[in-house]
Design a protein around this motif. Sequence first.
Motif, PDB file in Angstrom:
ATOM      1  N   GLY A 183      -4.199  40.798  39.971  1.00 60.93           N
ATOM      2  CA  GLY A 183      -3.804  40.964  41.366  1.00 60.93           C
ATOM      3  C   GLY A 183      -4.176  39.872  42.336  1.00 60.93           C
ATOM      4  N   GLY A 184      -4.794  38.804  41.867  1.00 60.57           N
ATOM      5  CA  GLY A 184      -5.046  37.659  42.728  1.00 60.57           C
ATOM      6  C   GLY A 184      -5.926  37.946  43.923  1.00 60.57           C
ATOM      7  N   GLN A 185      -5.538  37.375  45.063  1.00 59.59           N
ATOM      8  CA  GLN A 185      -6.353  37.468  46.283  1.00 59.59           C
ATOM      9  C   GLN A 185      -6.579  38.914  46.712  1.00 59.59           C
ATOM     10  N   ALA A 186      -5.587  39.769  46.555  1.00 59.91           N
ATOM     11  CA  ALA A 186      -5.745  41.173  46.953  1.00 59.91           C
ATOM     12  C   ALA A 186      -6.888  41.834  46.171  1.00 59.91           C
ATOM     13  N   THR A 187      -6.979  41.543  44.880  1.00 66.11           N
ATOM     14  CA  THR A 187      -8.069  42.091  44.068  1.00 66.11           C
ATOM     15  C   THR A 187      -9.399  41.472  44.481  1.00 66.11           C
ATOM     16  N   LEU A 188      -9.406  40.173  44.774  1.00 65.22           N
ATOM     17  CA  LEU A 188     -10.643  39.540  45.244  1.00 65.22           C
ATOM     18  C   LEU A 188     -11.107  40.173  46.556  1.00 65.22           C
ATOM     19  N   ASP A 189     -10.178  40.519  47.428  1.00 63.35           N
ATOM     20  CA  ASP A 189     -10.539  41.184  48.690  1.00 63.35           C
ATOM     21  C   ASP A 189     -11.204  42.532  48.428  1.00 63.35           C
ATOM     22  N   VAL A 190     -10.698  43.277  47.459  1.00 65.74           N
ATOM     23  CA  VAL A 190     -11.311  44.562  47.101  1.00 65.74           C
ATOM     24  C   VAL A 190     -12.716  44.324  46.542  1.00 65.74           C
ATOM     25  N   ILE A 191     -12.868  43.318  45.693  1.00 65.79           N
ATOM     26  CA  ILE A 191     -14.188  42.990  45.134  1.00 65.79           C
ATOM     27  C   ILE A 191     -15.157  42.629  46.259  1.00 65.79           C
ATOM     28  N   HIS A 192     -14.701  41.847  47.217  1.00 65.16           N
ATOM     29  CA  HIS A 192     -15.533  41.463  48.360  1.00 65.16           C
ATOM     30  C   HIS A 192     -16.002  42.702  49.115  1.00 65.16           C
ATOM     31  N   GLU A 193     -15.070  43.619  49.368  1.00 70.88           N
ATOM     32  CA  GLU A 193     -15.397  44.832  50.119  1.00 70.88           C
ATOM     33  C   GLU A 193     -16.342  45.754  49.344  1.00 70.88           C
ATOM     34  N   ARG A 194     -16.081  45.927  48.042  1.00 77.57           N
ATOM     35  CA  ARG A 194     -16.876  46.875  47.245  1.00 77.57           C
ATOM     36  C   ARG A 194     -18.206  46.319  46.753  1.00 77.57           C
ATOM     37  N   PHE A 195     -18.221  44.993  46.434  1.00 73.13           N
ATOM     38  CA  PHE A 195     -19.403  44.448  45.765  1.00 73.13           C
ATOM     39  C   PHE A 195     -20.065  43.302  46.521  1.00 73.13           C
ATOM     40  N   GLY A 196     -19.470  42.905  47.635  1.00 69.88           N
ATOM     41  CA  GLY A 196     -20.107  41.937  48.505  1.00 69.88           C
ATOM     42  C   GLY A 196     -19.612  40.513  48.326  1.00 69.88           C
ATOM     43  N   PRO A 197     -19.962  39.665  49.302  1.00 70.74           N
ATOM     44  CA  PRO A 197     -19.469  38.285  49.297  1.00 70.74           C
ATOM     45  C   PRO A 197     -20.016  37.432  48.152  1.00 70.74           C
ATOM     46  N   ASP A 198     -21.236  37.712  47.713  1.00 71.92           N
ATOM     47  CA  ASP A 198     -21.806  36.899  46.627  1.00 71.92           C
ATOM     48  C   ASP A 198     -21.060  37.119  45.317  1.00 71.92           C
ATOM     49  N   VAL A 199     -20.759  38.366  45.000  1.00 69.49           N
ATOM     50  CA  VAL A 199     -19.980  38.666  43.794  1.00 69.49           C
ATOM     51  C   VAL A 199     -18.585  38.061  43.927  1.00 69.49           C
ATOM     52  N   ALA A 200     -17.973  38.241  45.086  1.00 71.75           N
ATOM     53  CA  ALA A 200     -16.620  37.718  45.293  1.00 71.75           C
ATOM     54  C   ALA A 200     -16.581  36.201  45.145  1.00 71.75           C
ATOM     55  N   GLN A 201     -17.610  35.516  45.630  1.00 69.88           N
ATOM     56  CA  GLN A 201     -17.633  34.056  45.523  1.00 69.88           C
ATOM     57  C   GLN A 201     -17.719  33.615  44.063  1.00 69.88           C
ATOM     58  N   ILE A 202     -18.540  34.276  43.268  1.00 70.95           N
ATOM     59  CA  ILE A 202     -18.651  33.925  41.852  1.00 70.95           C
ATOM     60  C   ILE A 202     -17.328  34.177  41.137  1.00 70.95           C
ATOM     61  N   VAL A 203     -16.699  35.319  41.425  1.00 75.48           N
ATOM     62  CA  VAL A 203     -15.399  35.622  40.820  1.00 75.48           C
ATOM     63  C   VAL A 203     -14.380  34.557  41.215  1.00 75.48           C
TER      64      VAL A 203
END
Length: 186
Positions: free
Chosen positions: A65-85
């Motif tokens: 899902g690209g950026q949309a999935t990354l946005d969900v990861i950011h919201e659920r697991f935080g910016p640090d997890v999202a940055q690594i992903v």
Amino acid sequence: MSALSSRFDDALLFASELHRSQARKGSGIPYIAHLMSVSSRVLSAGGTEVQAIAGLLHDAAEDQGGQATLDVIHERFGPDVAQIVADCTDSWVEPKPAWRPRKEAYLSKLPSKPVASLLVSLADKLDNAEAILHDYREIGDELWPRFTGGREGTIWYYQELNSIFANALPSSLSRDLKRAVSLFPS
């Protein structure tokens, strides 16, 4: 660190839901096995819970899902997890761009990634390299058509990864990657 929080449990369930229909290339092995292995390697190498969660989710944006999935990861697991992903992602669109330029672009940026991201990427690439080596030992050259880069491109890519990780993150994991890559056919 001795215990993981419920955030890890949530990430494991989320990763399982996202990748439920995927299998490893040509093997039929549920894809979640790879994600759990990457997370386990991160933890065994001294990584944090954030890195372990990113290990579970490292392919989520690229494959689901690209950026949309990354946005969900950011919201659920935080910016640090999202940055690594994000740092582990080499394509944000479907269909993916041409294989060789995409891999060259990923390799060119890899040495400048934060150590937190490098550890997750290294665990991912090591798990992939060992799976390739295992399957090569089982089926020989029938393996290579599974990969967009074929035999030559796949071996080139992992040799480049090996060189980068040996310099950027010298560790037991990078030495394991070197060993696996050295056993690829020449």
